[in-house]
Design a protein around this motif. Sequence first.
Motif, PDB file in Angstrom:
ATOM      1  N   TYR A 220       0.794  -1.235   0.000  1.00  0.00           N
ATOM      2  CA  TYR A 220       0.000   0.000   0.000  1.00  0.00           C
ATOM      3  C   TYR A 220       0.823   1.279   0.000  1.00  0.00           C
ATOM      4  CZ  TYR A 220      -3.683  -3.288   1.273  1.00  0.00           C
ATOM      5  OH  TYR A 220      -4.558  -4.345   1.282  1.00  0.00           O
ATOM      6  N   SER A 224      -1.403   5.583  -0.578  1.00  0.00           N
ATOM      7  CA  SER A 224      -1.890   5.798   0.787  1.00  0.00           C
ATOM      8  C   SER A 224      -2.176   7.273   1.002  1.00  0.00           C
ATOM      9  CB  SER A 224      -0.848   5.339   1.816  1.00  0.00           C
ATOM     10  OG  SER A 224      -0.603   3.963   1.729  1.00  0.00           O
ATOM     11  N   ASP A 247      -4.089  -1.088  -2.978  1.00  0.00           N
ATOM     12  CA  ASP A 247      -3.148  -1.854  -3.800  1.00  0.00           C
ATOM     13  C   ASP A 247      -3.772  -1.910  -5.196  1.00  0.00           C
ATOM     14  OD1 ASP A 247      -1.442  -3.618  -5.010  1.00  0.00           O
ATOM     15  OD2 ASP A 247      -1.959  -5.334  -3.754  1.00  0.00           O
TER      16      ASP A 247
END
Length: 326
Positions: A220, A224, A247
Amino acid sequence: MKQFQYIRPATQQSVLEAIAKPGTQIIAGGSNLVDLMKHGVMSPDKLVDINKLPLRGITPAKSGLHIGALALNSQVAEDKQVKEKFPLLSMALNAGASAQLRNMATVGGNMMQRTRCPYFYDTSMPCNKRIPNSGCGALEGFNRMHAIFGASDKCIAVYPSDMSVALAALDATVLIAGRKGQRRLPFTDFHRLPGNTPEIDNNLAKDQLILAVEIPDNNYAKHSYYLKVRDRASYAFALVSVAAALDIDNGTIRGARLAMGGVAHKPWRLTEAEKSLVGKPANMASFEQAAQIAMQGAKAYKDNAFKLQLGPATITEALQHAAGLV
């Protein structure tokens, strides 16, 4: 503030023996505890300073990152490993409190801060967190900042930590020591909803000590974002905050992590909304649908109905930022 004793044990075992006794309270940075003591809300007989313990390290774990309980919020936010692998945590920490407080507050102390509202501080008002079964002043009082998820008729306060919202989204684990040994607890199980015992904020026993949090490796880092909506640009609790991580592979979402702050007695993980995103394109339609799913079960009070609109709007915007669409 009433008089109290102060000790600074040099070993973990000494700390565990000290805190097992009635009337004791751990202190590290003291950025929340000292404030509550000044207001007469908390009045421990003895403070157990744990700053001699070797719990400040930020080191690689088997499959992730180990962050000691005494690591300062500012230290974690600027750590190279955190910024590269878990930027969501760095963003959340930098959104919290002020630079001065981040230079004092520790990871463990941040987790242990009291879930609270102005009625908790006002000793002339009823508060079930401060005095069990005395009533909740916020229910019929001014409740603009209060919960829309997971509340009870005993307490509608919200947990204030930004750091913990990110750690909940990142599937962190808490490492805990007690006189009978160590245990591991999923971060999402560490804090509690109020139920009939709002005076109990978390699942750490009186004779236990937080050693560290560990964050597992994930995919991630590239996508983010931590979005905090508040009344002023700094040193203010969130009206609503969202930790969002995606993702994405060729425009399709392979995994998602979402958590909210400012809406419940604990960091509020949005697992159903996460599931709804998997396999969907990373676009506005997917994000808006996830936001609507996330808000299912939300309940407003007299002064905080605006959170029912602010919540999904913040989720959608955080996901857009995470996906790189804005």
